[in-house]
Every structure is written in structure tokens, then in C-alpha cells.
Design a protein around this motif. Sequence first.
Motif, short mmCIF file in Angstrom:
data_model
loop_
_atom_site.label_atom_id
_atom_site.label_comp_id
_atom_site.label_asym_id
_atom_site.label_seq_id
_atom_site.Cartn_x
_atom_site.Cartn_y
_atom_site.Cartn_z
N ARG A 266 0.84 -1.11 0.07
CA ARG A 266 -0.05 0.03 0.17
C ARG A 266 0.96 1.38 -0.13
O ARG A 266 1.76 1.23 0.83
CB ARG A 266 -1.04 -0.08 1.14
CG ARG A 266 -2.00 -1.18 1.21
CD ARG A 266 -2.74 -0.97 2.36
NE ARG A 266 -3.78 -1.83 2.74
CZ ARG A 266 -4.58 -2.11 3.70
NH1 ARG A 266 -4.69 -1.02 4.63
NH2 ARG A 266 -5.72 -2.96 3.57
N ARG A 267 0.61 2.23 -0.70
CA ARG A 267 1.22 3.30 -0.90
C ARG A 267 1.53 3.85 0.53
O ARG A 267 2.50 4.80 0.72
CB ARG A 267 0.75 4.64 -1.83
CG ARG A 267 1.64 5.69 -2.06
CD ARG A 267 1.21 6.43 -3.48
NE ARG A 267 -0.10 6.89 -3.64
CZ ARG A 267 -0.56 8.01 -3.68
NH1 ARG A 267 0.52 8.82 -3.34
NH2 ARG A 267 -1.68 8.41 -3.58
N ALA A 268 0.37 4.21 1.31
CA ALA A 268 0.49 4.55 2.52
C ALA A 268 1.31 4.10 3.64
O ALA A 268 2.06 4.43 4.55
CB ALA A 268 -0.87 4.54 3.17
N VAL A 269 1.84 2.69 3.40
CA VAL A 269 2.73 1.95 4.12
C VAL A 269 4.04 2.17 3.53
O VAL A 269 5.20 2.47 4.21
CB VAL A 269 2.38 0.53 4.24
CG1 VAL A 269 3.48 -0.13 4.94
CG2 VAL A 269 0.91 0.48 4.82
N VAL A 388 2.48 5.03 10.06
CA VAL A 388 2.38 3.67 10.12
C VAL A 388 1.29 3.03 10.74
O VAL A 388 0.25 2.31 10.29
CB VAL A 388 3.53 3.07 10.52
CG1 VAL A 388 3.42 1.50 10.84
CG2 VAL A 388 4.80 3.06 9.78
N VAL A 389 1.09 3.51 11.99
CA VAL A 389 -0.32 3.28 12.80
C VAL A 389 -1.57 3.48 12.08
O VAL A 389 -2.39 2.64 12.24
CB VAL A 389 -0.16 3.82 14.07
CG1 VAL A 389 -1.62 3.77 14.81
CG2 VAL A 389 0.75 3.07 14.95
N ASP A 390 -1.41 4.80 11.29
CA ASP A 390 -2.83 5.11 10.58
C ASP A 390 -3.10 4.29 9.48
O ASP A 390 -4.05 4.36 8.86
CB ASP A 390 -2.62 6.34 10.50
CG ASP A 390 -4.22 7.21 10.33
OD1 ASP A 390 -4.96 7.11 11.46
OD2 ASP A 390 -4.35 7.80 9.64
N ALA A 391 -2.21 3.62 8.98
CA ALA A 391 -2.21 2.92 7.51
C ALA A 391 -2.54 1.52 7.59
O ALA A 391 -2.78 0.87 6.51
CB ALA A 391 -0.91 3.37 6.78
N VAL A 392 -2.46 1.10 8.79
CA VAL A 392 -2.64 -0.62 8.68
C VAL A 392 -3.91 -0.95 9.60
O VAL A 392 -4.14 -0.15 10.72
CB VAL A 392 -1.21 -1.25 9.38
CG1 VAL A 392 -0.25 -0.92 8.55
CG2 VAL A 392 -1.01 -0.82 10.82
N PRO A 393 -4.45 -1.96 9.62
CA PRO A 393 -5.52 -2.42 10.52
C PRO A 393 -5.01 -2.49 12.16
O PRO A 393 -3.69 -2.69 12.09
CB PRO A 393 -5.88 -3.78 9.95
CG PRO A 393 -5.50 -3.71 8.46
CD PRO A 393 -4.17 -2.95 8.69
N THR A 456 7.84 12.32 1.14
CA THR A 456 6.50 12.97 1.67
C THR A 456 5.59 13.40 0.48
O THR A 456 4.39 13.40 0.68
CB THR A 456 6.81 14.21 2.74
OG1 THR A 456 7.36 15.16 2.08
CG2 THR A 456 7.52 13.71 3.76
N LYS A 457 6.35 13.85 -0.69
CA LYS A 457 5.38 14.23 -1.55
C LYS A 457 4.71 13.01 -2.43
O LYS A 457 3.72 13.07 -3.00
CB LYS A 457 6.15 14.63 -2.94
CG LYS A 457 7.29 16.15 -2.29
CD LYS A 457 6.28 17.06 -2.10
CE LYS A 457 7.07 18.51 -1.69
NZ LYS A 457 6.14 19.70 -1.33
N LEU A 458 5.15 11.90 -1.98
CA LEU A 458 4.55 10.77 -2.39
C LEU A 458 3.44 10.16 -1.93
O LEU A 458 2.79 9.07 -1.95
CB LEU A 458 5.67 9.45 -2.75
CG LEU A 458 6.74 9.82 -3.50
CD1 LEU A 458 7.62 8.70 -3.80
CD2 LEU A 458 6.10 10.23 -5.29
N MET A 459 3.29 10.47 -0.54
CA MET A 459 2.35 9.97 0.49
C MET A 459 1.03 10.52 0.20
O MET A 459 0.84 11.69 -0.06
CB MET A 459 2.76 10.44 1.96
CG MET A 459 4.28 9.83 2.53
SD MET A 459 4.79 10.48 3.94
CE MET A 459 6.10 9.68 4.39
N PRO A 460 0.28 9.55 0.46
CA PRO A 460 -1.22 9.91 0.15
C PRO A 460 -1.70 10.86 1.15
O PRO A 460 -1.25 11.04 2.48
CB PRO A 460 -2.21 8.71 0.50
CG PRO A 460 -1.21 7.92 1.37
CD PRO A 460 0.19 8.07 0.65
N ARG A 461 -2.43 12.09 0.78
CA ARG A 461 -2.86 12.81 1.56
C ARG A 461 -4.34 12.70 2.30
O ARG A 461 -5.01 11.90 1.69
CB ARG A 461 -3.02 14.51 0.87
CG ARG A 461 -1.80 14.74 0.34
CD ARG A 461 -2.05 15.99 -0.45
NE ARG A 461 -0.41 16.41 -1.08
CZ ARG A 461 0.12 17.38 -0.45
NH1 ARG A 461 -0.31 18.25 0.31
NH2 ARG A 461 1.46 17.68 -1.08
N GLY A 462 -4.76 13.04 3.44
CA GLY A 462 -5.92 12.85 3.92
C GLY A 462 -5.91 12.93 5.63
O GLY A 462 -4.87 12.98 6.01
#
Length: 478
Positions: A266-269, A388-393, A456-462
Motif C-alpha cells: 500500500r502506498r500509505a505503508v 504507520v499506525v494510521d495506515a494499517v489495521p 513525503t510528496k509521494l504519501m497519500p493525503r488525508g
Amino acid sequence: MTHHPTVGEVRTHPSRTLLVLALGALAYTMAQTMIIPALPRLQQELGVSTTSVAWLITLNLLAAALATPIIGRLGDMFGKERMLLLSLGIFAAGSLVAMFAHSLPLYLVGRIIQGGGGAILPLSIGIIRDEFPREKVATGIGTISAMYGIGGGVALVISGILVDAFGVDSIFALALALSIIAAIATWRYVPESPVRVRAPIDYLGATLMAVGLAAVLLAISEGNAWGWTSGGVVGLFLAGAAVLVAFTAWELRAPAPMIDMRLMRRRAVWTVNLAGFASGVAIFGSYILIPQLVQTPSSAGYGFGATVTMSGLYLLPSALLMLVAGPLSGRMSTRSGSRRPLVLGSIFGVLSYLMLAFLHDHPWEILVGSGLLGLGLGLSLAAMANLVVDAVPQDQTGIAVSVNTIVRSIGGAIGGQIAAAILTGSANADGLPAIGGYQGAFLMSAAGTAATLAVTKLMPRGRSSAAQAHAEAAEAVA
């Protein structure tokens, strides 16, 4: 019967639980750094070579790299508090062995066992996610992440004092005492996490990962000593890469993989792990380069001839500002997401390394550079943990944070070897590195931090989950 707290009670008193978890994290991070100033003393007392005593660092790194993801995953499966107690117990056992060691083999055994406690920080972060109120998670994680730098800075000061006054064994005695106190407090005040994943243990995956990582890290750690093109280093790299490819293939088809490779894609990871690697390459400059620079006799044309203890004091601004920056990063994550503090931390990091590269003629310049570095590391490390914590179950927190920790350690090993090669290559006839060597090493750290900023430019925003919780709470009040 001793009362064991429930999750509800922890949610009522999160500060007490955070203090307990921070103590365990501090004990582990201090032990990782306290050994560094003691290496020359150990070499002298044991009558061994510099190469031999360096194995105290290498083998500890290998043990931590192997134990951290395995125990982190077991925490997801069988309970993070239980595995945290196990990790603290392993770390205490290693400290005990090293405290009574009087030969290099026993010191090595103690350091290997100590490295088995490497999952202390990832497990602590997982406990915070599982048991804290959602709006307090990011700040709690920021505080724990700050221990990584605070422990290192404080340890360099304390180590010199302890070794000079009481001998090398005293640093292991302190680590033992802190780990015992942390274990008792964990048992008394930290409840077992209710979040579990039901799956069998992936023995084959764990074995393949351990063998592959060990080969690659050993090659990185010994590259300068053995020669990067030597048969031993090349063979280890090739063997390690082949085993890790086999590990990845197995994990993709395993019914219950130790590491969910689809999750890692996943891109967020993967972007956070890439940022962790880049920051790891840079971090070497904070704990090794600064003390070496200020300890250099002024007759070399630079340096201040500082003692081991005094050189540690130059890192105190870094440690103190990390104590502030870590929780601050968490609060920023709660309000607006974790990408912003990572960007700010990377900017401060680049500025600090550039300042240290070109402004180092006066003590105040080193102190200001150290302070900027602490501010940057405090913001960045906490932000990456929260990302990391926000990107995974929730039931993947332990292994996901562990992977990020190991990736950063691999980056640190590579950065350390590159910096060491730069310094060695610049050595003068007297054996001391030229100031250009330090400048090159600091610029390498600046480049690593700039790479983190670029990622950080590659990280998904939200919005992060913490920011979402904060917004929901504000709407409820309104």
C-alpha cells in the motif's frame, strides 16, 4: 490478589500507562547508546582489537533486527502486554549476563540477548493504539518515539560518568535496574490488549526472514572491514537477497503470513518505510559524528578536545528538544495529520546537518545544530510512527511498526558504514580524519534527510484517524 488494570481504567489514566511504557523504551534506547563510549575502555581491559570489540554493536544489531518483527507479530497474535513483558525480561537477562561478564565471548552473549528485547518500542506503540482514547493516541505515540533520541542523548552523558567512576559493568547494571522497574510497572499497570489476530505461527516465514536479514545486515556491518568487493561481503549480499526473495514469495502465498506483503505494498505503508530508511541513513550523524568531532584535539585544526562526558553534553539540546518535539508532533497529527510534522521535521533536520557541516568552529554552533537536530528528529520519528499506525489495521500494528523500525535500522547501518568510510578516507598522517571528512559525512546525513522530505510528496493525503477523532469531538461540542 494484585489488582490488574482493565482497558477502561487505562483510558481513564493514560498518562500513568504512558509513563510506564516510556520507562521501558528509555531503558532499551539508553542501553543501545551507552555501550559506544565504553568500547575503548572494554578494548583496553580485555586486550582485544578494535574489530573484535565492534562485534558488540554488530551482533546486538543483528539480534534486534531478527527479534523485533517476530516478537512484534507474536504481540499481534498473543497479546502485546505479554510480549512486552517477555521483551523486557529478555533485555534484563542480557544486561545481567553482560554485567558479570569478564571476557569478550560473555559480553557478546549478553549483547545478543539484550538485542532480543528490540520489540519494546513497537509493542509499546501498539499498546497505545489499542488502549488509549483515540484523541490521545498520536500524542502518546509521539512521546514513545521521542525516547529513541532522548535515550541516546542522555546515555552518552551518563555512560562517561558511570564508566569513569564505577567501570564498564555499571552501564549494564543501570540497564538491568531500569528494565526490572519497567517490567514490574508494566505487569502492575498495563493491561493486556483486547486486539488479537487469530492465526497460526508462520515458522517458515520467520526462519527465511531471519536468515535473509542476518546475511544482509552482516554484509553491511562488515563491508568496510572486509572490503565491499570481497567474496565474504558479496556472498552474504547475494545469499541474503536470494533468501529474502524466497521469503517474499512464501509470504504472498502463505495462508497466515507473518508479514502481509499486500499490506506492505500500500502506498500509505511503503512510502513511510522508504522515509524511515532514508532517515535511518541520516541519523548516524547525531550520535557518532558530533561526539567524535568535539573530542578531536584542537591541535588538529578543529574540535575542542572534549572528554567523553563533555562530548555527551553537546547532545543534551537534542535530547531536551526531542522531549518537547515528540509530543508536539503527536498533537499536530491529531489536529491536521502526520504528514505535516514529518515535513517540518525533515526541514529542521536538513538545516541542522548543513549547519554542522559548515559551522563548527565554536561550541555554541554545535549546540545550536544539536538542538535543531533534536527538533527535527522528534517531529519526524513521531510522525512516521503515527503514519504507520494510521495506515494499517489494528491487528497488524505490532508487525507494521516493527518492520518500519527494522527498515530504519538497516538505513542506519548503511549510513554508519558510509560515514565511517568517508572519515577513514579523509584521515591525515596522524590518523585523525580531516575536517573535510566530517563535512562530507554531515552532508551525507543532510542528503538522507532531504530524501525523507522528498518521499513525503509521494504519501497519500488525508485526515489521520486521530485528526478525524479531533474533528468529531469538536463537532460534538459545537
